[in-house]
Scaffold this active site. Structure first.
Site, PDB file in Angstrom:
ATOM      1  N   ASP A   1      70.362  25.683  38.941  1.00  0.00           N
ATOM      2  CA  ASP A   1      71.480  26.403  38.783  1.00  0.00           C
ATOM      3  C   ASP A   1      71.589  27.557  39.188  1.00  0.00           C
ATOM      4  O   ASP A   1      70.610  27.959  39.977  1.00  0.00           O
ATOM      5  CB  ASP A   1      71.773  26.488  37.143  1.00  0.00           C
TER       6      ASP A   1
ATOM      7  N   TYR B   1      72.313  18.841  39.916  1.00  0.00           N
ATOM      8  CA  TYR B   1      72.027  19.986  38.876  1.00  0.00           C
ATOM      9  C   TYR B   1      71.951  19.214  37.469  1.00  0.00           C
ATOM     10  O   TYR B   1      70.790  19.095  36.845  1.00  0.00           O
ATOM     11  CB  TYR B   1      72.615  21.024  38.706  1.00  0.00           C
TER      12      TYR B   1
ATOM     13  N   GLU C   1      75.114  20.289  28.795  1.00  0.00           N
ATOM     14  CA  GLU C   1      75.111  20.720  30.206  1.00  0.00           C
ATOM     15  C   GLU C   1      76.708  20.659  30.792  1.00  0.00           C
ATOM     16  O   GLU C   1      76.999  21.733  31.723  1.00  0.00           O
ATOM     17  CB  GLU C   1      74.351  19.611  31.118  1.00  0.00           C
TER      18      GLU C   1
END
Length: 355
Positions: free
Chosen positions: A135, A117, A34
């Site tokens: 996102d 996020y 990520e």
């Protein structure tokens, strides 16, 4: 499970991307992927992900790493604060969480560089917790599906979309839903020319029904791009060495290495650079020959436009008055160097070796 989530998950089961970090529920691996994929295309980030996991297979290995080594491995990805934050977060895991990744959303938010996020992605995928991971792809899908005119980057918009996404996450499969909406936005509900007629959500999508798909998501005006003019000094010494310095301060490329730099707030001709106070100070006690000056090289960063010029200089005699130190050419690529400078040096060194 709501109808929207059902459609997305069903689409994902048949069309979702096969990605290496989706083959595990290990929070460390998911976290690495990520962070790397922030501001990075999957096609570029995948190779970095493999190299990173191979070099630092667990959080303990990363926590004990040297910052320079992490930056060197990150070289070329840009946004280097991500790499520094990863190292700091790994140390947090070891020192504050006994070497185990936090198992709650709030705990994950305590880690350096982990925002809503990323925390939502790790919590939902690794621990099956019902948290949204919103996102850019998710924002586009939701804004079109509901035809929301609130700008996505506004304070009101961030709150609105976060609340909406949280309501849509099914408790039965939060991780799969978050991955589904990301892929759906990347592959089906694309920024330009989405294939709406074939979309399984078309009959429910308000933007499509109103024939206003390209109006969403609504965005605020972009921040003004700042121009920076950088004159790099490629100072050769005995043909096998050059000067290199470490960047300090709270600026781009912090703690990376660069050629000695003269920065100006407006474009300067080469003769103006050679007459500048900075040039006179650096070469006050030296005799040099300027062999070449590169054409302008444009390098785009977030909210910055770098106008770079490279001056190839041969030190004939005397001393350079600069905190930079001479480094052997053969060792230059052992240092973490911004891609802009690496590209120039790679070309120059190859030309030198071929002559």
């Amino acid at each position: 499970m709501n109808k929207f989530a059902k459609h997305l998950i069903n689409w994902y089961k048949h069309n979702g991307r096969k990605l290496p970090w989706r083959e595990t529920r290990d929070p460390y691996t998911i976290w690495v992927s990520e962070i790397i994929l922030q501001q990075t295309r999957i096609s570029q980030g995948t190779a970095y992900f493999h190299r990173f996991i191979e070099r630092y297979p667990n959080v303990s290995e990363l926590a004990s790493a040297d910052e320079h080594d992490v930056l060197k491995l990150w070289q070329g990805l840009g946004y280097y604060s991500r790499a520094r934050n990863m190292l700091a977060a790994a140390k947090q895991v070891m020192n504050l969480f006994e070497g185990q990744f936090p198992r709650t959303y709030k705990g994950l938010l305590q880690l350096r560089g982990v925002g809503e996020y990323t925390a939502g992605a790790i919590a939902s995928i690794a621990y099956n917790l019902p948290h949204a991971a919103v996102d850019g792809n998710a924002l586009r899908v939701l804004s079109r599906f509901y035809a929301i005119d609130t700008p996505i980057s506004s304070t009101k918009g961030k709150k609105l979309f976060s609340q909406l996404a949280t309501e849509m996450v099914p408790k039965e499969a939060p991780g799969m839903f978050n991955q589904a909406i990301m892929d759906f936005g990347a592959m089906q509900c694309t920024p330009r020319s989405p294939d709406c007629p074939s979309c399984s959500l078309a009959d429910m999508c308000l933007a499509y029904i109103k024939n206003r798909v390209q109006n969403y998501p609504v965005k605020e005006k972009k921040a003004k791009v700042r121009d920076r003019y950088m004159h790099y000094l490629f100072i050769r010494y005995k043909d096998d060495r050059l000067w290199l310095e470490k960047r300090n301060g709270q600026d781009i490329w912090k703690n990376m290495y660069q050629l000695p730099l003269i920065e100006s707030y407006e474009i300067l001709l080469p003769e103006q650079v050679l007459r500048s106070k900075e040039w006179q100070t650096i070469f006050y006690n030296a005799q040099v020959e300027v062999r070449s000056v590169s054409n302008e090289i444009i390098h785009m960063l977030s909210h910055r436009k770098i106008h770079a010029f490279f001056y190839e200089i041969q030190l004939i005699k005397g001393e350079v008055q600069h905190p930079a130190k001479p480094v052997y050419l053969k060792d230059i690529f052992n240092f973490a160097i911004p891609k802009l400078i690496e590209n120039y040096l790679t070309e120059k060194i190859q030309i030198t070796q071929s002559v």
